[in-house]
Enzyme design. Structure first.
Site, PDB file in Angstrom:
ATOM      1  N   SER A 107       0.830  -1.188   0.000  1.00 25.66           N
ATOM      2  CA  SER A 107       0.000   0.000   0.000  1.00 25.66           C
ATOM      3  C   SER A 107       0.877   1.256   0.000  1.00 25.66           C
ATOM      4  CB  SER A 107      -0.949  -0.058   1.205  1.00 25.66           C
ATOM      5  OG  SER A 107      -1.943   0.927   1.126  1.00 25.66           O
ATOM      6  N   HIS A 130      -2.436  -1.313  -4.603  1.00 25.05           N
ATOM      7  CA  HIS A 130      -3.894  -1.368  -4.743  1.00 25.05           C
ATOM      8  C   HIS A 130      -4.448   0.041  -4.828  1.00 25.05           C
ATOM      9  CE1 HIS A 130      -4.866  -1.174  -0.104  1.00 25.05           C
ATOM     10  NE2 HIS A 130      -3.959  -0.286  -0.467  1.00 25.05           N
TER      11      HIS A 130
END
Length: 244
Positions: A107, A130
């Site tokens: 992330s 993501h």
């Protein structure tokens, strides 16, 4: 890689909570330069108010001062804006930044890693990219406005990954849509990492010393092969998505 859609299995606050409860090292610390070696910053924590804030990180960076640094990462990510601020502080640092992914750069931590002049990854480590996610309470206008903002955030992150890997923003966006986890070799093939650390102790020297070596001279010559491997991997990902 096949997308796993179970809510409990997706990267979320539940994953952050599991990380904090697992007894893994959680710290932001630094070691000053000595004997001609780079300073070292250890980023082993979540990003944001529940872990390492951008202010915390900037303070550590100021303490080590100008000059080369090794940034070691083991983080599940966290707040997108703190992550972007940390990325910017590293890009503006007066000195070479060598990033070493020891365990996980997921992330927000995955694009913080891209601030390095070199990005090394341990053979058994992972990276994950993501789309941004969050919560909103309100009417339909609030929901739509939030979706628009998150789309802009995703675009900024995709641009960072694209700039590092040489892949198109559209291709990177597809990987972000799928919440893609990369092994060390996959991160290298995709262009997210430059070097896989040689951790064979019999080879002499310390892993950290070898990790900060620049990429092999023939790395750019292999760019076409790397791009082809990435496209093949994305095709397999698309096939797996369509099979669901």
């Amino acid at each position: 890689m096949k997308r796993y859609n179970a809510q409990a299995g997706r990267f979320s606050n539940r994953a952050l909570l599991a990380f904090t409860q697992a007894g893994l090292p959680q710290t932001l610390s630094s070691r000053p330069r000595a004997d001609g070696q780079p300073a070292e910053i250890l980023l082993y924590d979540e990003i944001g108010f529940w872990g390492v804030t951008a202010k915390d990180f900037a303070t550590q960076l100021a303490q080590v001062g100008p000059g080369p640094i090794n940034l070691r990462i083991n983080s599940p990510g966290g707040d997108v804006f703190d992550g972007l601020a940390i990325y910017s502080s590293l890009k503006q640092h007066d000195g070479t930044v060598n990033v070493i992914i020891d365990g996980l750069a997921a992330s927000a931590a995955s694009y913080i890693a891209l601030a390095g002049d070199t990005v090394s990854i341990a053979p058994n480590a992972f990276m994950m990219i993501h789309n941004a996610w969050g919560l909103v309470i309100g009417n339909k206008a609030d929901m739509t406005a939030t979706a628009d903002v998150m789309g802009k955030i995703d675009g900024q992150m995709a641009a960072l990954y694209s700039g590092k890997t040489g892949q198109s923003v559209d291709d990177i966006s597809a990987l972000m849509d799928a919440e893609t986890w990369f092994t060390a070799q996959e991160a290298l093939d995709a262009g997210l990492a430059d070097v896989i650390i040689d951790d064979d102790r019999a080879g002499g020297g310390s892993p950290s010393a070898r990790a900060i070596q620049p990429p092999p001279e023939d790395l750019l010559a292999q760019a076409g092969e790397i791009a082809l491997a990435s496209r093949r991997r994305m095709a397999r990902l698309a096939e797996a998505e369509n099979a669901l």
